[in-house]
Write an enzyme that holds these catalytic residues in place. Structure first.
Site, PDB file in Angstrom:
ATOM      1  N   ARG A  28       0.805  -1.222   0.000  1.00  0.00           N
ATOM      2  CA  ARG A  28       0.000   0.000   0.000  1.00  0.00           C
ATOM      3  C   ARG A  28       0.838   1.273   0.000  1.00  0.00           C
ATOM      4  O   ARG A  28       0.330   2.361  -0.233  1.00  0.00           O
ATOM      5  CB  ARG A  28      -0.949  -0.002   1.207  1.00  0.00           C
ATOM      6  CG  ARG A  28      -2.175  -0.891   0.997  1.00  0.00           C
ATOM      7  CD  ARG A  28      -3.170  -0.689   2.118  1.00  0.00           C
ATOM      8  NE  ARG A  28      -2.812  -1.469   3.292  1.00  0.00           N
ATOM      9  CZ  ARG A  28      -3.400  -1.346   4.484  1.00  0.00           C
ATOM     10  NH1 ARG A  28      -4.352  -0.443   4.654  1.00  0.00           N
ATOM     11  NH2 ARG A  28      -3.025  -2.091   5.501  1.00  0.00           N
ATOM     12  N   LYS A  35       8.686  -1.313   3.390  1.00  0.00           N
ATOM     13  CA  LYS A  35       7.933  -0.327   4.161  1.00  0.00           C
ATOM     14  C   LYS A  35       8.738   0.221   5.331  1.00  0.00           C
ATOM     15  O   LYS A  35       8.729   1.435   5.586  1.00  0.00           O
ATOM     16  CB  LYS A  35       6.633  -0.964   4.658  1.00  0.00           C
ATOM     17  CG  LYS A  35       5.794  -0.053   5.539  1.00  0.00           C
ATOM     18  CD  LYS A  35       4.419  -0.615   5.800  1.00  0.00           C
ATOM     19  CE  LYS A  35       4.447  -1.968   6.474  1.00  0.00           C
ATOM     20  NZ  LYS A  35       3.088  -2.398   6.891  1.00  0.00           N
ATOM     21  N   GLN A  88      11.809 -14.915   7.321  1.00  0.00           N
ATOM     22  CA  GLN A  88      10.495 -15.561   7.253  1.00  0.00           C
ATOM     23  C   GLN A  88      10.252 -15.912   5.781  1.00  0.00           C
ATOM     24  O   GLN A  88       9.912 -15.052   4.979  1.00  0.00           O
ATOM     25  CB  GLN A  88       9.404 -14.629   7.773  1.00  0.00           C
ATOM     26  CG  GLN A  88       8.029 -15.295   7.818  1.00  0.00           C
ATOM     27  CD  GLN A  88       6.914 -14.314   8.169  1.00  0.00           C
ATOM     28  OE1 GLN A  88       7.110 -13.107   8.143  1.00  0.00           O
ATOM     29  NE2 GLN A  88       5.744 -14.853   8.498  1.00  0.00           N
ATOM     30  N   GLY A  93       1.398 -15.336   8.917  1.00  0.00           N
ATOM     31  CA  GLY A  93       0.879 -14.728  10.124  1.00  0.00           C
ATOM     32  C   GLY A  93       1.965 -14.284  11.089  1.00  0.00           C
ATOM     33  O   GLY A  93       3.140 -14.627  10.957  1.00  0.00           O
ATOM     34  N   GLY A 155      -7.979  -5.614  16.184  1.00  0.00           N
ATOM     35  CA  GLY A 155      -8.283  -6.672  17.129  1.00  0.00           C
ATOM     36  C   GLY A 155      -8.721  -6.076  18.458  1.00  0.00           C
ATOM     37  O   GLY A 155      -8.287  -4.981  18.837  1.00  0.00           O
ATOM     38  N   GLU A 169      -9.390 -11.002  16.701  1.00  0.00           N
ATOM     39  CA  GLU A 169      -9.252 -10.253  15.459  1.00  0.00           C
ATOM     40  C   GLU A 169     -10.619  -9.762  15.009  1.00  0.00           C
ATOM     41  O   GLU A 169     -11.639 -10.428  15.194  1.00  0.00           O
ATOM     42  CB  GLU A 169      -8.630 -11.125  14.367  1.00  0.00           C
ATOM     43  CG  GLU A 169      -7.183 -11.547  14.647  1.00  0.00           C
ATOM     44  CD  GLU A 169      -6.225 -10.380  14.703  1.00  0.00           C
ATOM     45  OE1 GLU A 169      -6.441  -9.391  13.959  1.00  0.00           O
ATOM     46  OE2 GLU A 169      -5.270 -10.431  15.502  1.00  0.00           O
ATOM     47  N   ARG A 330      25.036  22.897   4.358  1.00  0.00           N
ATOM     48  CA  ARG A 330      25.087  21.504   3.918  1.00  0.00           C
ATOM     49  C   ARG A 330      26.068  20.712   4.782  1.00  0.00           C
ATOM     50  O   ARG A 330      26.816  21.289   5.588  1.00  0.00           O
ATOM     51  CB  ARG A 330      25.475  21.456   2.444  1.00  0.00           C
ATOM     52  CG  ARG A 330      24.403  22.026   1.517  1.00  0.00           C
ATOM     53  CD  ARG A 330      24.898  22.166   0.089  1.00  0.00           C
ATOM     54  NE  ARG A 330      25.357  20.893  -0.454  1.00  0.00           N
ATOM     55  CZ  ARG A 330      26.060  20.782  -1.586  1.00  0.00           C
ATOM     56  NH1 ARG A 330      26.392  21.868  -2.278  1.00  0.00           N
ATOM     57  NH2 ARG A 330      26.429  19.602  -2.024  1.00  0.00           N
ATOM     58  N   ASN A 374      35.584  39.009   6.119  1.00  0.00           N
ATOM     59  CA  ASN A 374      34.341  39.453   5.500  1.00  0.00           C
ATOM     60  C   ASN A 374      34.295  38.963   4.054  1.00  0.00           C
ATOM     61  O   ASN A 374      35.214  39.229   3.274  1.00  0.00           O
ATOM     62  CB  ASN A 374      34.239  40.974   5.531  1.00  0.00           C
ATOM     63  CG  ASN A 374      32.889  41.471   5.060  1.00  0.00           C
ATOM     64  OD1 ASN A 374      31.963  41.621   5.847  1.00  0.00           O
ATOM     65  ND2 ASN A 374      32.759  41.723   3.766  1.00  0.00           N
ATOM     66  N   ARG A 437      41.312  41.360 -12.933  1.00  0.00           N
ATOM     67  CA  ARG A 437      40.210  41.712 -13.818  1.00  0.00           C
ATOM     68  C   ARG A 437      40.751  42.637 -14.904  1.00  0.00           C
ATOM     69  O   ARG A 437      41.793  43.290 -14.733  1.00  0.00           O
ATOM     70  CB  ARG A 437      39.086  42.398 -13.040  1.00  0.00           C
ATOM     71  CG  ARG A 437      39.466  43.720 -12.409  1.00  0.00           C
ATOM     72  CD  ARG A 437      38.374  44.240 -11.497  1.00  0.00           C
ATOM     73  NE  ARG A 437      38.741  45.533 -10.914  1.00  0.00           N
ATOM     74  CZ  ARG A 437      38.360  45.956  -9.727  1.00  0.00           C
ATOM     75  NH1 ARG A 437      37.620  45.172  -8.970  1.00  0.00           N
ATOM     76  NH2 ARG A 437      38.718  47.142  -9.292  1.00  0.00           N
TER      77      ARG A 437
END
Length: 458
Positions: A28, A35, A88, A93, A155, A169, A330, A374, A437
């Site tokens: 979802r 997630k 798992q 469940g 539940g 549940e 940063r 400065n 310059r």
């Protein structure tokens, strides 16, 4: 980053195993990443949970992941290198997920905490209180519950004379049971002695044919073992299953962080407009104006003023500095005391000495700036040649004229003066004038003749 030590409460004298269920794919969320890796206040939900259980005194943590969740496993190891990973292989469940950590459960810890990686706002103090109920010796199982505003879908905790008899549940509840507003948060503490036997007794006799962890309460009661419920506020056990709930969890966590900052002595003029990170440190008498964002890794000294619309991440700010408005600090920005960083100034990987001023429209990256120097408007350090980064070093009490470019690697000595509009490519000695310059040229009548010629062409 790995978890650092924390002063949060720990339950001493009893061993504790925490099992963090993180195998959910979170369809979802409409995301390519697991997630539990979505972030709140700059830190993954998984990391928030690992922080809480370790602060509550867990001696060992098992993270239950699903197959092919390498990024989640990498995050768990990065945050808590000692964490054990259990896979798992099938999703059958919550009890089935817990038993993925069977060998750790069998080791015989005093307390077993079962928590969810998508329930990230539970406080360490709450986990410590759950353990405290087990330590009293009056409960084999303690379930965490809440009074739901809208209980549908949750539940229900079924109590009788203060004793928790069962967790039902929603899809399996009777109409009478659905009228109960006391709901199950999913998290629980189980006495380690006998926990494995209780878990292995859980069957899949329900509409989903899944092994519900919640059935452990009825099984314990059938064996004559006491069970209790501990109630917390609904906001603390908010589960995250989609982006809307993620935003809600972020809002609750931000409220918590803002309150802590203000209790610590900082002034947030418009708290709701300020975004904090999980590790933001604000000193006393800091003033934060509206619409400031703190990313991870920020430490702010005492008496600092941070003006509106500034964005700060991975930065250290010394006492009595002034930042912004519209400033960006940063990662790697280190500012000493009484530094002034003004509007539309960006600092990255640079140290700024005490009392230095960079007040307008400048970029200072990969640099060191001496105290009381400065920096004029529009000054930039040219630190990247397309392949590598180079450093600019500016001494104390220097003056960098407006609209100058310092092409790294280059050094400007203390007390030196850089004329406005210069492009400095060579080192400038202490106390010298650096000027690079073209001389100004004036051609009388040129503009008038140019316009006349252009008009004739039209």
């Amino acid at each position: 980053m790995p978890l650092a030590p924390s002063p949060s409460p720990r339950k001493s004298g009893r061993s504790c195993l925490a099992i963090v269920l993180a195998a959910g794919v979170g369809s979802r969320m409409r995301s390519t990443k697991p997630k539990a890796l979505h972030k709140l206040a700059g830190r993954s939900m998984l990391a928030h949970v690992l922080r809480s259980v370790t602060d509550a005194g867990a001696d060992h943590v098992v993270v239950v992941a699903g197959p092919d969740q390498e990024t989640l496993i990498a995050e768990a190891k990065a945050v808590l290198p000692s964490a054990e990973i259990a896979i798992q292989t099938e999703r059958r469940g919550t009890a089935h997920a817990v038993l993925a950590a069977r060998s750790a459960i069998a080791a015989g810890y005093d307390d077993l905490l079962v928590v969810f990686a998508d329930t990230p706002l539970v406080k360490a103090q709450t986990f410590a209180l759950l353990r405290g109920v087990l330590a009293d010796g009056e409960s084999a199982v303690v379930a965490l519950g809440f009074e739901a505003k809208e209980p549908a879908g949750y539940g229900r905790l079924l109590l009788q004379d203060g004793v928790l008899n069962a967790i039902r549940e929603d899809r399996d509840a009777t109409a009478t049971e659905r009228a109960v507003r006391l709901c199950n948060a999913g998290l629980m503490a189980i006495a380690g002695k006998g926990a494995l036997g209780l878990l292995e007794t859980i069957g899949a006799v329900n509409s989903q044919r899944e092994y519900y962890l919640t059935d452990i309460v009825a099984i314990a009661r059938a064996k004559g073992l006491p069970a209790r419920a501990m109630i917390v506020e609904e906001d603390e056990v908010l589960g995250v299953n989609d982006r809307i709930q993620l935003a809600a969890a972020e809002a609750h966590l931000q409220d918590r962080l803002r309150a802590a900052a203000m209790k610590g002595g900082a002034t947030l003029i418009d708290p709701a407009s300020v975004t904090l990170s999980f590790d933001t440190e604000l000193g006393q008498d800091v003033i934060v104006e509206p619409h400031v964002v703190f990313g991870p890794g920020v430490r702010v000294g005492n008496g600092v003023l941070i003006r509106s619309f500034s964005h700060i991440e991975g930065a250290v700010i010394g006492d009595h500095a002034t930042i912004g408005p519209f400033a960006r600090l940063r990662p790697g920005a280190e500012l000493a005391q009484e530094v002034h960083i003004g509007n539309f100034v960006e600092i990255k990987a640079a140290t700024i000495g005490a009392g230095a001023k960079i007040n307008h429209l400048s970029y200072i990256g990969d640099a060191s700036v001496g105290s009381k120097t400065n920096i004029g408007a529009g000054v930039i350090t040219c630190n990247y040649d397309g392949f590598a980064k180079f450093r600019t070093e500016i001494g104390e009490n220097a003056f960098i004229g407006s609209n100058s470019s310092l092409v790294a690697p280059v050094k400007v000595g203390g007390g030196a003066y850089i004329g406005s509009g210069s492009v400095i490519t060579k080192d400038v000695e202490e106390g010298a004038l650096g000027l690079a310059r073209e001389r100004q040229i004036e051609k009388p009548g040129w503009a008038k003749a140019f316009r006349s010629a252009r008009r004739k062409e039209q």
